[in-house]
Design a protein around this motif. Structure first.
Motif, PDB file in Angstrom:
ATOM      1  N   GLY A   1       3.207  -3.036  14.609  1.00 31.72           N
ATOM      2  CA  GLY A   1       1.940  -2.657  13.969  1.00 31.72           C
ATOM      3  C   GLY A   1       1.052  -3.898  13.862  1.00 31.72           C
ATOM      4  N   ILE A   2       0.599  -4.194  12.650  1.00 32.04           N
ATOM      5  CA  ILE A   2      -0.228  -5.404  12.461  1.00 32.04           C
ATOM      6  C   ILE A   2       0.620  -6.675  12.368  1.00 32.04           C
ATOM      7  CG2 ILE A   2      -2.176  -4.227  11.343  1.00 32.04           C
ATOM      8  CD1 ILE A   2      -1.049  -5.211   8.617  1.00 32.04           C
ATOM      9  N   GLY A   3       1.951  -6.518  12.420  1.00 29.23           N
ATOM     10  CA  GLY A   3       2.859  -7.659  12.243  1.00 29.23           C
ATOM     11  C   GLY A   3       2.561  -8.847  13.146  1.00 29.23           C
TER      12      GLY A   3
ATOM     13  N   SER B   1       4.405  -1.772  -7.056  1.00 22.34           N
ATOM     14  CA  SER B   1       3.857  -2.888  -6.265  1.00 22.34           C
ATOM     15  C   SER B   1       2.569  -2.472  -5.558  1.00 22.34           C
ATOM     16  CB  SER B   1       4.850  -3.357  -5.200  1.00 22.34           C
ATOM     17  OG  SER B   1       6.013  -3.835  -5.789  1.00 22.34           O
ATOM     18  N   ASP B   2       2.582  -1.298  -4.923  1.00 21.18           N
ATOM     19  CA  ASP B   2       1.364  -0.836  -4.241  1.00 21.18           C
ATOM     20  C   ASP B   2       0.256  -0.584  -5.264  1.00 21.18           C
ATOM     21  OD1 ASP B   2       2.901  -0.840  -1.917  1.00 21.18           O
ATOM     22  OD2 ASP B   2       1.955   0.964  -1.121  1.00 21.18           O
ATOM     23  N   LEU B   3       0.622   0.003  -6.402  1.00 22.01           N
ATOM     24  CA  LEU B   3      -0.371   0.260  -7.458  1.00 22.01           C
ATOM     25  C   LEU B   3      -0.998  -1.059  -7.924  1.00 22.01           C
ATOM     26  CD1 LEU B   3      -1.750   1.969  -9.690  1.00 22.01           C
ATOM     27  CD2 LEU B   3       0.335   1.778 -11.023  1.00 22.01           C
TER      28      LEU B   3
ATOM     29  N   VAL C   1       3.970  -7.295   0.791  1.00 21.72           N
ATOM     30  CA  VAL C   1       4.270  -5.981   0.214  1.00 21.72           C
ATOM     31  C   VAL C   1       3.912  -4.864   1.200  1.00 21.72           C
ATOM     32  CG1 VAL C   1       3.525  -4.363  -1.597  1.00 21.72           C
ATOM     33  CG2 VAL C   1       4.059  -6.737  -2.193  1.00 21.72           C
ATOM     34  N   HIS C   2       2.866  -5.081   2.003  1.00 23.63           N
ATOM     35  CA  HIS C   2       2.376  -3.987   2.854  1.00 23.63           C
ATOM     36  C   HIS C   2       3.304  -3.669   4.021  1.00 23.63           C
ATOM     37  CE1 HIS C   2       1.115  -6.641   6.151  1.00 23.63           C
ATOM     38  NE2 HIS C   2       0.529  -7.428   5.282  1.00 23.63           N
ATOM     39  N   GLY C   3       3.077  -2.495   4.614  1.00 19.40           N
ATOM     40  CA  GLY C   3       3.828  -2.069   5.790  1.00 19.40           C
ATOM     41  C   GLY C   3       3.060  -2.403   7.062  1.00 19.40           C
ATOM     42  N   SER C   4       3.369  -1.683   8.140  1.00 18.39           N
ATOM     43  CA  SER C   4       2.856  -2.062   9.465  1.00 18.39           C
ATOM     44  C   SER C   4       1.442  -1.555   9.745  1.00 18.39           C
ATOM     45  CB  SER C   4       3.816  -1.568  10.547  1.00 18.39           C
ATOM     46  OG  SER C   4       3.927  -0.166  10.446  1.00 18.39           O
ATOM     47  N   ALA C   5       0.878  -0.779   8.844  1.00 19.32           N
ATOM     48  CA  ALA C   5      -0.521  -0.309   8.927  1.00 19.32           C
ATOM     49  C   ALA C   5      -0.940   0.061  10.355  1.00 19.32           C
ATOM     50  CB  ALA C   5      -1.465  -1.367   8.334  1.00 19.32           C
ATOM     51  N   PRO C   6      -0.279   1.049  10.962  1.00 17.83           N
ATOM     52  CA  PRO C   6      -0.582   1.373  12.371  1.00 17.83           C
ATOM     53  C   PRO C   6      -2.041   1.767  12.610  1.00 17.83           C
ATOM     54  CG  PRO C   6       0.952   2.979  11.386  1.00 17.83           C
ATOM     55  CD  PRO C   6       0.815   1.870  10.409  1.00 17.83           C
ATOM     56  N   ASP C   7      -2.717   2.250  11.567  1.00 15.30           N
ATOM     57  CA  ASP C   7      -4.129   2.667  11.738  1.00 15.30           C
ATOM     58  C   ASP C   7      -5.045   1.516  12.151  1.00 15.30           C
ATOM     59  OD1 ASP C   7      -3.462   1.735   9.138  1.00 15.30           O
ATOM     60  OD2 ASP C   7      -5.327   2.518   8.310  1.00 15.30           O
ATOM     61  N   ILE C   8      -4.676   0.282  11.796  1.00 12.13           N
ATOM     62  CA  ILE C   8      -5.562  -0.844  12.143  1.00 12.13           C
ATOM     63  C   ILE C   8      -4.891  -1.836  13.100  1.00 12.13           C
ATOM     64  CG2 ILE C   8      -7.036  -0.702  10.086  1.00 12.13           C
ATOM     65  CD1 ILE C   8      -5.335  -3.048   8.930  1.00 12.13           C
ATOM     66  N   ALA C   9      -3.703  -1.471  13.612  1.00  7.43           N
ATOM     67  CA  ALA C   9      -2.960  -2.404  14.472  1.00  7.43           C
ATOM     68  C   ALA C   9      -3.691  -2.670  15.784  1.00  7.43           C
ATOM     69  CB  ALA C   9      -1.570  -1.844  14.765  1.00  7.43           C
TER      70      ALA C   9
ATOM     71  N   ALA D   1      -6.574  -6.775  10.597  1.00  4.74           N
ATOM     72  CA  ALA D   1      -5.626  -6.950   9.492  1.00  4.74           C
ATOM     73  C   ALA D   1      -5.894  -8.236   8.722  1.00  4.74           C
ATOM     74  CB  ALA D   1      -4.205  -6.973  10.038  1.00  4.74           C
ATOM     75  N   ASN D   2      -5.670  -8.156   7.441  1.00  3.70           N
ATOM     76  CA  ASN D   2      -5.804  -9.328   6.576  1.00  3.70           C
ATOM     77  C   ASN D   2      -4.447 -10.050   6.524  1.00  3.70           C
ATOM     78  OD1 ASN D   2      -6.271 -11.172   4.601  1.00  3.70           O
ATOM     79  ND2 ASN D   2      -7.162  -9.726   3.141  1.00  3.70           N
ATOM     80  N   PRO D   3      -4.385 -11.294   6.978  1.00  5.91           N
ATOM     81  CA  PRO D   3      -3.091 -12.001   6.955  1.00  5.91           C
ATOM     82  C   PRO D   3      -2.775 -12.669   5.621  1.00  5.91           C
ATOM     83  CG  PRO D   3      -4.717 -13.316   8.132  1.00  5.91           C
ATOM     84  CD  PRO D   3      -5.445 -12.085   7.634  1.00  5.91           C
TER      85      PRO D   3
ATOM     86  N   LYS E   1     -12.242  -7.029   6.576  1.00  7.57           N
ATOM     87  CA  LYS E   1     -12.935  -5.818   6.133  1.00  7.57           C
ATOM     88  C   LYS E   1     -12.346  -5.199   4.855  1.00  7.57           C
ATOM     89  CE  LYS E   1     -14.723  -1.701   8.285  1.00  7.57           C
ATOM     90  NZ  LYS E   1     -14.377  -0.640   9.207  1.00  7.57           N
ATOM     91  N   ASP E   2     -11.005  -5.249   4.716  1.00  7.36           N
ATOM     92  CA  ASP E   2     -10.346  -4.627   3.554  1.00  7.36           C
ATOM     93  C   ASP E   2     -10.821  -5.229   2.237  1.00  7.36           C
ATOM     94  OD1 ASP E   2      -8.920  -6.912   4.669  1.00  7.36           O
ATOM     95  OD2 ASP E   2      -7.503  -6.642   3.028  1.00  7.36           O
ATOM     96  N   VAL E   3     -11.315  -6.481   2.269  1.00  9.91           N
ATOM     97  CA  VAL E   3     -11.794  -7.104   1.031  1.00  9.91           C
ATOM     98  C   VAL E   3     -13.318  -7.295   1.075  1.00  9.91           C
ATOM     99  CG1 VAL E   3      -9.629  -8.180   0.314  1.00  9.91           C
ATOM    100  CG2 VAL E   3     -11.097  -9.385   1.920  1.00  9.91           C
TER     101      VAL E   3
END
Ligand code: ATP
Length: 348
Positions: free
Chosen positions: A17-19, A240-242, A268-276, A281-283, A322-324
Motif C-alpha cells: 500500500g503506502i508502505g 488509537s484511531d480515535l 498506527v495507520h494501515g496500508s491505506a490502499p485508497d491513496i497508495a 501519503a503522509n510519512p 493533503k491529509d493535514v
C-alpha cells in the motif's frame, strides 16, 4: 558533513500500500540526519505479507524472522491484512513471535497544525498479544461462530507494570485502565485486578478505571482529563484511531511494539490502499516511529535532529501533505524535512 562513526543494523519492512512510499521517505530523512550526526544505517530490507508470498511462498520469510532476531530492531511499514479471510495478520504474527507485549503510542500535537484540541499529550499503552487478537475462532456449528477472548494474569500484570514504570520514569501523573468489566466480568475483571495490584506499587501515579464506551465519549468531550490510557488489545486498537483524530489523523501517530529482546517500530495507520502509489501519503507517523526507534537505540542527537526538522516543516506549514490540509506530496514533504534539518541553525 561529518564522517559516519557508528553503524546501526536495522531490519526494514517497507510493507505494501503506502508502505514503500512512507518508508522510502523515512529512510531518506534518517540517512540525511545520520550523515550530519555521524551515524550510518545498515538497512536489511524484507518483504512481508502478499508481496513476500508471491516471491517466496511464505508470508513471513524465514530470513525476515532471522534478521529481526539478529538485529533486534525493525522499522516496519504497514502490511495489508485481508478482511474476512485469507492469511493471518502479519503485524499480529510478528508481535506474537517476538513477544512484543507492549504497544506504545504517544498522541501529541505538532506545532503549527490547527486542531480542535491544541496542546494534547496523551499516551496509549496497549497490551499487544492477547485478547480477541489471540486469533482463536472456530465454527461451532454452521451459522454459529465462536471467538475466544484470552486475558491472562501474566499478560495483564506485565502491561500494567510497563505503563506504571513508564509513568514513573517520565513523571506522568495519571493512569486510566480502560475496560468493560461490567459485561466481561471474568476477563476484564482479571485485567482490572492485575492493574489494581500493580498500581499499589506506584503510589505517586493516580490510578483510575473507565469503561471503554464512556471513555470514547469522555475523550471527545475532554481528552485533557487523560494522561496514560492502559488498555487491552482491541480497545487499544480502536482508541488509537480515535485519538489520532485529535492531533490531525492517522498520518501522524507513531507506535512502538516492545518486548524484552526485540522492538518493531510502526505507525498506527494501515496500508491505506485508497491513496497508495499516488505520492499522497503522509510519512510523519512512520517518521515519528523512527524517532522513537532512535531513542530506543540510544541515539538521542539524531532523534532530536529529525524531530526538530519535522516540527520546523509543520511550523512553516508550506510543504504539508493533503491529509493535514497541505498540497504537497510525500516526496516533497520528505525533501522539506531534510532541508529543514540542514538549514543554518538547525540542531546538530
Ligand atoms: P488497519 O486496520 O490495517 O490498521 P485502518 O483501518 O486503520 O487499517 P488505514 O489503512 O490506516 O485504515 O487508513 C484509513 C484511512 O486513513 C485511509 O483510507 C487514508 O485515507 C487515511 N490514512 C491512513 N494513513 C495515512 C497516511 N499515512 N497519510 C495520509 N492518509 C492516511
Amino acid at each position: 558533513m561529518t564522517a559516519a562513526k557508528k553503524t546501526h543494523r536495522i531490519t526494514l519492512i517497507p510493507g505494501d500500500g503506502i508502505g514503500p512510499e512512507v518508508s522510502g521517505a523515512v529512510v531518506k530523512i534518517l540517512e540525511a540526519a545520520g550523515a550530519a550526526t555521524g551515524l550510518a544505517f545498515d538497512w536489511h530490507p524484507y518483504d512481508a505479507g502478499a508481496n513476500a508470498f508471491e516471491k517466496t511462498g511464505e508470508y513471513i520469510p524465514k530470513v525476515l524472522y532471522d534478521s529481526i532476531e539478529k538485529n533486534r530492531v525493525a522499522l516496519k511499514g504497514p502490511v495489508t491484512t485481508p478482511v474476512g479471510g485469507g492469511f493471518t495478520s502479519i503485524n499480529v504474527t510478528l508481535r506474537k513471535k517476538f513477544e512484543l507485549f507492549a504497544n506504545f503510542r504517544p498522541v501529541k500535537n505538532l506545532p503549527g497544525l490547527k486542531t480542535k484540541y491544541p496542546g494534547l499529550d496523551l499516551v496509549i499503552v496497549r497490551e499487544n498479544m492477547e485478547d480477541l487478537y489471540a486469533g482463536l475462532e472456530h465454527e461451532v456449528v454452521p451459522g454459529v461462530v465462536q471467538a475466544l477472548k484470552i486475558i491472562t494474569e501474566k499478560g495483564s500484570t506485565r502491561i500494567a507494570k510497563f505503563a506504571f514504570d513508564y509513568a514513573r520514569k517520565h513523571g506522568r501523573k495519571k493512569i486510566h485502565a480502560i475496560h468493560k468489566a461490567n459485561i466481561m466480568k471474568l476477563s476484564d475483571g482479571l485485567f482490572l485486578r492485575c492493574c489494581q495490584t500493580v498500581a499499589k506499587e506506584f503510589p505517586e501515579v493516580a490510578y483510575h478505571e473507565h469503561i471503554v464506551d464512556n471513555t470514547c465519549m469522555q475523550l471527545v468531550m475532554n481528552p485533557y482529563q487523560y494522561d496514560i490510557l492502559l488498555t487491552e488489545n482491541l480497545y487499544g486498537d480502536i482508541l488509537s484511531d480515535l485519538c489520532s483524530a485529535f492531533v490531525g489523523g492517522l498520518g501522524l501517530v507513531p507506535g512502538a511494539n516492545l518486548g524484552t529482546e526485540c522492538a518493531i517500530f510502526e505507525a498506527v495507520h494501515g496500508s491505506a490502499p485508497d491513496i497508495a502509489g499516488k505520492d499522497m501519503a503522509n510519512p510523519t507517523a512512520l517518521l515519528q516511529s523512527a524517532v522513537l526507534m532512535l531513542h530506543h537505540i540510544d541515539e538521542p542527537a539524531t532523534a532530536e535532529r529529525v524531530q526538530a526538522g519535522l516540527e520546523q516543516v509543520y511550523r512553516e506549514g508550506k510543504t504539508l501533505t493533503k491529509d493535514v490540509g497541505g498540497t504537497s506530496g510525500t516526496k516533497a514533504f520528505a525533501d522539506a524535512v531534510v532541508a529543514a534539518m540542514e538549514a543554518p541553525g538547525a540542531a546538530a
